[in-house]
Scaffold this motif. Structure first.
Motif, PDB file in Angstrom:
ATOM      1  N   ASP A 148      -1.042 -19.085  21.159  1.00 43.59           N
ATOM      2  CA  ASP A 148      -1.714 -17.837  20.814  1.00 43.59           C
ATOM      3  C   ASP A 148      -0.958 -16.686  21.469  1.00 43.59           C
ATOM      4  O   ASP A 148      -0.280 -16.873  22.486  1.00 43.59           O
ATOM      5  CB  ASP A 148      -3.170 -17.845  21.296  1.00 43.59           C
ATOM      6  CG  ASP A 148      -4.036 -16.855  20.543  1.00 43.59           C
ATOM      7  OD1 ASP A 148      -4.695 -17.256  19.566  1.00 43.59           O
ATOM      8  OD2 ASP A 148      -4.049 -15.663  20.931  1.00 43.59           O
ATOM      9  N   PHE A 149      -1.084 -15.494  20.870  1.00 48.17           N
ATOM     10  CA  PHE A 149      -0.376 -14.336  21.434  1.00 48.17           C
ATOM     11  C   PHE A 149      -1.203 -13.576  22.457  1.00 48.17           C
ATOM     12  O   PHE A 149      -0.714 -12.644  23.094  1.00 48.17           O
ATOM     13  CB  PHE A 149       0.102 -13.409  20.325  1.00 48.17           C
ATOM     14  CG  PHE A 149      -0.956 -12.548  19.668  1.00 48.17           C
ATOM     15  CD1 PHE A 149      -2.296 -12.888  19.661  1.00 48.17           C
ATOM     16  CD2 PHE A 149      -0.593 -11.368  19.032  1.00 48.17           C
ATOM     17  CE1 PHE A 149      -3.254 -12.090  19.051  1.00 48.17           C
ATOM     18  CE2 PHE A 149      -1.536 -10.554  18.412  1.00 48.17           C
ATOM     19  CZ  PHE A 149      -2.865 -10.918  18.427  1.00 48.17           C
ATOM     20  N   SER A 150      -2.455 -13.966  22.639  1.00 51.08           N
ATOM     21  CA  SER A 150      -3.362 -13.282  23.557  1.00 51.08           C
ATOM     22  C   SER A 150      -3.407 -14.017  24.889  1.00 51.08           C
ATOM     23  O   SER A 150      -3.961 -15.123  24.988  1.00 51.08           O
ATOM     24  CB  SER A 150      -4.769 -13.204  22.949  1.00 51.08           C
ATOM     25  OG  SER A 150      -5.719 -12.861  23.928  1.00 51.08           O
ATOM     26  N   GLY A 151      -2.848 -13.395  25.923  1.00 48.85           N
ATOM     27  CA  GLY A 151      -2.889 -14.011  27.239  1.00 48.85           C
ATOM     28  C   GLY A 151      -4.296 -14.183  27.764  1.00 48.85           C
ATOM     29  O   GLY A 151      -4.604 -15.184  28.424  1.00 48.85           O
ATOM     30  N   ALA A 152      -5.169 -13.229  27.477  1.00 48.30           N
ATOM     31  CA  ALA A 152      -6.560 -13.336  27.927  1.00 48.30           C
ATOM     32  C   ALA A 152      -7.269 -14.501  27.244  1.00 48.30           C
ATOM     33  O   ALA A 152      -8.078 -15.203  27.869  1.00 48.30           O
ATOM     34  CB  ALA A 152      -7.300 -12.031  27.655  1.00 48.30           C
ATOM     35  N   SER A 153      -6.988 -14.719  25.970  1.00 50.94           N
ATOM     36  CA  SER A 153      -7.570 -15.869  25.269  1.00 50.94           C
ATOM     37  C   SER A 153      -7.091 -17.172  25.885  1.00 50.94           C
ATOM     38  O   SER A 153      -7.871 -18.118  26.080  1.00 50.94           O
ATOM     39  CB  SER A 153      -7.196 -15.817  23.788  1.00 50.94           C
ATOM     40  OG  SER A 153      -7.777 -14.696  23.152  1.00 50.94           O
ATOM     41  N   LEU A 154      -5.802 -17.260  26.191  1.00 54.43           N
ATOM     42  CA  LEU A 154      -5.261 -18.490  26.752  1.00 54.43           C
ATOM     43  C   LEU A 154      -5.771 -18.739  28.166  1.00 54.43           C
ATOM     44  O   LEU A 154      -5.901 -19.899  28.581  1.00 54.43           O
ATOM     45  CB  LEU A 154      -3.739 -18.447  26.726  1.00 54.43           C
ATOM     46  CG  LEU A 154      -3.117 -18.494  25.330  1.00 54.43           C
ATOM     47  CD1 LEU A 154      -1.602 -18.496  25.431  1.00 54.43           C
ATOM     48  CD2 LEU A 154      -3.594 -19.702  24.539  1.00 54.43           C
ATOM     49  N   ALA A 155      -6.073 -17.689  28.912  1.00 48.19           N
ATOM     50  CA  ALA A 155      -6.685 -17.887  30.230  1.00 48.19           C
ATOM     51  C   ALA A 155      -8.031 -18.600  30.081  1.00 48.19           C
ATOM     52  O   ALA A 155      -8.358 -19.517  30.857  1.00 48.19           O
ATOM     53  CB  ALA A 155      -6.863 -16.544  30.937  1.00 48.19           C
ATOM     54  N   GLN A 156      -8.797 -18.205  29.089  1.00 53.19           N
ATOM     55  CA  GLN A 156     -10.075 -18.871  28.821  1.00 53.19           C
ATOM     56  C   GLN A 156      -9.852 -20.295  28.313  1.00 53.19           C
ATOM     57  O   GLN A 156     -10.593 -21.221  28.674  1.00 53.19           O
ATOM     58  CB  GLN A 156     -10.888 -18.069  27.803  1.00 53.19           C
ATOM     59  CG  GLN A 156     -11.264 -16.677  28.259  1.00 53.19           C
ATOM     60  CD  GLN A 156     -12.166 -16.657  29.463  1.00 53.19           C
ATOM     61  OE1 GLN A 156     -12.944 -17.589  29.686  1.00 53.19           O
ATOM     62  NE2 GLN A 156     -12.088 -15.589  30.253  1.00 53.19           N
ATOM     63  N   ALA A 157      -8.821 -20.484  27.481  1.00 53.15           N
ATOM     64  CA  ALA A 157      -8.524 -21.809  26.945  1.00 53.15           C
ATOM     65  C   ALA A 157      -8.133 -22.777  28.061  1.00 53.15           C
ATOM     66  O   ALA A 157      -8.571 -23.935  28.095  1.00 53.15           O
ATOM     67  CB  ALA A 157      -7.410 -21.712  25.910  1.00 53.15           C
ATOM     68  N   ARG A 158      -7.306 -22.308  28.989  1.00 55.54           N
ATOM     69  CA  ARG A 158      -6.884 -23.173  30.094  1.00 55.54           C
ATOM     70  C   ARG A 158      -8.058 -23.517  31.000  1.00 55.54           C
ATOM     71  O   ARG A 158      -8.176 -24.654  31.493  1.00 55.54           O
ATOM     72  CB  ARG A 158      -5.767 -22.493  30.871  1.00 55.54           C
ATOM     73  CG  ARG A 158      -4.469 -22.357  30.069  1.00 55.54           C
ATOM     74  CD  ARG A 158      -3.336 -21.752  30.889  1.00 55.54           C
ATOM     75  NE  ARG A 158      -2.132 -21.610  30.072  1.00 55.54           N
ATOM     76  CZ  ARG A 158      -1.611 -20.460  29.674  1.00 55.54           C
ATOM     77  NH1 ARG A 158      -2.199 -19.303  30.042  1.00 55.54           N
ATOM     78  NH2 ARG A 158      -0.527 -20.429  28.922  1.00 55.54           N
ATOM     79  N   ALA A 159      -8.939 -22.533  31.227  1.00 50.95           N
ATOM     80  CA  ALA A 159     -10.126 -22.806  32.042  1.00 50.95           C
ATOM     81  C   ALA A 159     -11.025 -23.829  31.360  1.00 50.95           C
ATOM     82  O   ALA A 159     -11.577 -24.731  32.019  1.00 50.95           O
ATOM     83  CB  ALA A 159     -10.885 -21.507  32.304  1.00 50.95           C
ATOM     84  N   LEU A 160     -11.173 -23.703  30.053  1.00 51.86           N
ATOM     85  CA  LEU A 160     -11.976 -24.671  29.304  1.00 51.86           C
ATOM     86  C   LEU A 160     -11.372 -26.067  29.402  1.00 51.86           C
ATOM     87  O   LEU A 160     -12.085 -27.049  29.663  1.00 51.86           O
ATOM     88  CB  LEU A 160     -12.057 -24.241  27.837  1.00 51.86           C
ATOM     89  CG  LEU A 160     -12.598 -25.279  26.852  1.00 51.86           C
ATOM     90  CD1 LEU A 160     -14.049 -25.602  27.149  1.00 51.86           C
ATOM     91  CD2 LEU A 160     -12.438 -24.796  25.410  1.00 51.86           C
ATOM     92  N   ALA A 161     -10.065 -26.174  29.182  1.00 54.87           N
ATOM     93  CA  ALA A 161      -9.412 -27.482  29.231  1.00 54.87           C
ATOM     94  C   ALA A 161      -9.562 -28.120  30.613  1.00 54.87           C
ATOM     95  O   ALA A 161      -9.793 -29.333  30.728  1.00 54.87           O
ATOM     96  CB  ALA A 161      -7.940 -27.334  28.862  1.00 54.87           C
ATOM     97  N   GLU A 162      -9.445 -27.307  31.657  1.00 61.46           N
ATOM     98  CA  GLU A 162      -9.602 -27.848  33.011  1.00 61.46           C
ATOM     99  C   GLU A 162     -11.017 -28.354  33.233  1.00 61.46           C
ATOM    100  O   GLU A 162     -11.215 -29.460  33.771  1.00 61.46           O
ATOM    101  CB  GLU A 162      -9.261 -26.772  34.032  1.00 61.46           C
ATOM    102  CG  GLU A 162      -9.327 -27.262  35.474  1.00 61.46           C
ATOM    103  CD  GLU A 162      -8.891 -26.211  36.477  1.00 61.46           C
ATOM    104  OE1 GLU A 162      -8.932 -26.518  37.681  1.00 61.46           O
ATOM    105  OE2 GLU A 162      -8.516 -25.095  36.060  1.00 61.46           O
ATOM    106  N   ARG A 163     -12.005 -27.578  32.805  1.00 59.56           N
ATOM    107  CA  ARG A 163     -13.391 -28.011  32.985  1.00 59.56           C
ATOM    108  C   ARG A 163     -13.707 -29.252  32.154  1.00 59.56           C
ATOM    109  O   ARG A 163     -14.510 -30.089  32.559  1.00 59.56           O
ATOM    110  CB  ARG A 163     -14.348 -26.883  32.602  1.00 59.56           C
ATOM    111  CG  ARG A 163     -14.293 -25.677  33.521  1.00 59.56           C
ATOM    112  CD  ARG A 163     -15.368 -24.670  33.146  1.00 59.56           C
ATOM    113  NE  ARG A 163     -16.710 -25.214  33.379  1.00 59.56           N
ATOM    114  CZ  ARG A 163     -17.825 -24.662  32.920  1.00 59.56           C
ATOM    115  NH1 ARG A 163     -17.763 -23.544  32.198  1.00 59.56           N
ATOM    116  NH2 ARG A 163     -18.998 -25.202  33.170  1.00 59.56           N
ATOM    117  N   ALA A 164     -13.071 -29.345  30.982  1.00 59.14           N
ATOM    118  CA  ALA A 164     -13.319 -30.465  30.084  1.00 59.14           C
ATOM    119  C   ALA A 164     -12.454 -31.680  30.401  1.00 59.14           C
ATOM    120  O   ALA A 164     -12.616 -32.731  29.775  1.00 59.14           O
ATOM    121  CB  ALA A 164     -13.073 -30.031  28.638  1.00 59.14           C
ATOM    122  N   GLY A 165     -11.530 -31.539  31.345  1.00 52.20           N
ATOM    123  CA  GLY A 165     -10.643 -32.645  31.671  1.00 52.20           C
ATOM    124  C   GLY A 165      -9.695 -32.999  30.550  1.00 52.20           C
ATOM    125  O   GLY A 165      -9.352 -34.175  30.351  1.00 52.20           O
ATOM    126  N   ALA A 166      -9.248 -31.995  29.804  1.00 59.37           N
ATOM    127  CA  ALA A 166      -8.408 -32.212  28.623  1.00 59.37           C
ATOM    128  C   ALA A 166      -6.969 -31.829  28.932  1.00 59.37           C
ATOM    129  O   ALA A 166      -6.690 -30.689  29.324  1.00 59.37           O
ATOM    130  CB  ALA A 166      -8.924 -31.391  27.442  1.00 59.37           C
TER     131      ALA A 166
END
Length: 274
Positions: free
Chosen positions: A81-99
Motif C-alpha cells: 500500500d502507498f499509505s504509511g499510516a495504513s501499513l502501521a495499522q496493518a503491521r499492528a494488526l498482524a502482530e496482534r493476530a500472530g500473522a
C-alpha cells in the motif's frame, strides 16, 4: 496539493487510525479469534478456492484485514500500500493476530520493481481499489508482471455501473450521473466522512478517482497476457453504497431494499497468466 497520489494518500493516512478503531473492520475480533476472517474474504471463499501454500500479494491492502485473512487460509502473503499510516495499522494488526505477513510501502505501479517480477502465484485486490487508479491498462501490466506463468488474479471490485450512479439523488431513482468509462480527467470529490462507523473528523477530504468500464478491465487484462477464467456480477456490496435505500444481510452485504436485481453493485473477476 495537486498530484492525485498526494491528495489521495493524505486522505487515507488520516483515515487509517479511524478505520482500525471502527467496529466495521473488526480488529479486536482478529486479535481474539485466530480463525476469524474478514467479511470480504468470507464472501470471496466460494470463488477463491484453496490458497494453501500460494505466494500471494494483496495490492492496495489498506489496514491489512483481508491480507491477514488470506494468511489464515494458508497463503504466504505480502501486503502493499502507498499509505504509511495504513501499513502501521496493518503491521499492528498482524502482530496482534500472530500473522507472519510482510507489509511493503509503495505505489501500486511500482510493485514489480519493489517486489520482483514473476514471483507470485496469486495477486489479490479488493473492493474499492481500482477507482483510485487513472489507467486500467497500466494496472493490468502490473498484475501481469507480478504473476508467474499460470498464476492468477483474484479481483472483487465495485461495479462500474454502481460508481456511475448519483447516490444523493433525492427522489429515490437510480440516476446515471458520472462516467461509466475511463476518462483522462478525474472525478474530484470533497467528502468529509468515510465509509465506516466512526466519530472521527477529518481535514483531508479531497480525493481524485476514476471509473473503469467492465469491458475496459477485461480487455486490459487480456492484452496484458491473462486469460479470463471467471466473471460474476453481484447485487450486493460490503458497504452501504446507496444510503437510505439498502438493507444489510447477516453476512455484512448491502443490497437494494426494493428489487435488488436492478443493479449490479460488485463483480468478481479471476484471470490466469498465460
Amino acid at each position: 496539493m495537486t498530484d492525485y497520489r498526494t491528495l489521495n494518500r493524505a486522505s487515507w493516512d488520516e483515515r487509517a487510525p479511524a478505520h482500525a478503531a471502527s467496529p466495521d473492520y473488526a480488529v479486536e475480533r482478529f486479535a481474539a479469534d485466530p480463525a476469524y476472517l474478514s467479511e470480504v474474504v468470507r464472501f470471496d471463499l466460494p470463488r477463491l478456492g484453496d490458497v494453501t501454500g500460494l505466494r500471494g500479494v494483496h495490492l492496495q491492502c489498506h489496514i491489512g484485514t483481508d491480507t491477514v485473512s488470506l494468511h489464515r487460509l494458508g497463503a504466504r502473503m505480502t501486503g502493499l500500500d502507498f499509505s504509511g499510516a495504513s501499513l502501521a495499522q496493518a503491521r499492528a494488526l498482524a502482530e496482534r493476530a500472530g500473522a507472519a505477513v510482510d507489509f511493503v510501502e509503495a505505489d501500486v505501479h511500482d510493485a514489480p520493481e519493489v517486489l520482483g517480477v514473476g514471483g507470485f502465484d496469486l495477486v489479490y485486490t479488493g473492493v474499492g481499489a481500482l477507482c483510485w487508479l487513472p489507467d486500467i491498462r497500466r494496472w493490468a501490466g502490473v498484475v501481469a508482471a507480478l504473476l508467474r506463468p499460470g498464476g492468477r488474479l483474484f479481483l472483487r471490485e465495485g461495479h462500474p455501473m454502481l460508481w456511475a450512479l448519483d447516490e444523493t439523488h433525492p427522489d429515490g431513482l437510480l440516476v446515471v450521473e458520472h462516467p461509466y468509462f475511463e476518462r483522462p480527467e478525474p472525478l474530484v470529490w470533497e467528502e468529509p466522512g468515510t465509509y465506516v462507523s466512526t466519530d472521527a473528523t477529518f481535514r483531508h477530504n479531497t480525493t481524485h478517482e476514476w471509473n473503469h468500464g467492465l469491458g475496459e478491465v477485461v480487455t486490459a487484462l487480456l492484452d496484458a497476457g491473462l486469460d479470463l477464467t471467471m466473471l460474476q456480477e453481484h447485487d450486493s456490496a460490503p458497504w452501504d453504497a446507496l444510503p437510505g435505500r439498502q438493507v444489510k444481510d447477516a453476512d455484512g452485504e448491502w443490497r437494494l431494499a426494493e428489487r435488488p436485481w436492478r443493479l449490479a453493485q460488485t463483480y468478481t473477476l479471476q484471470a490466469r497468466k498465460r
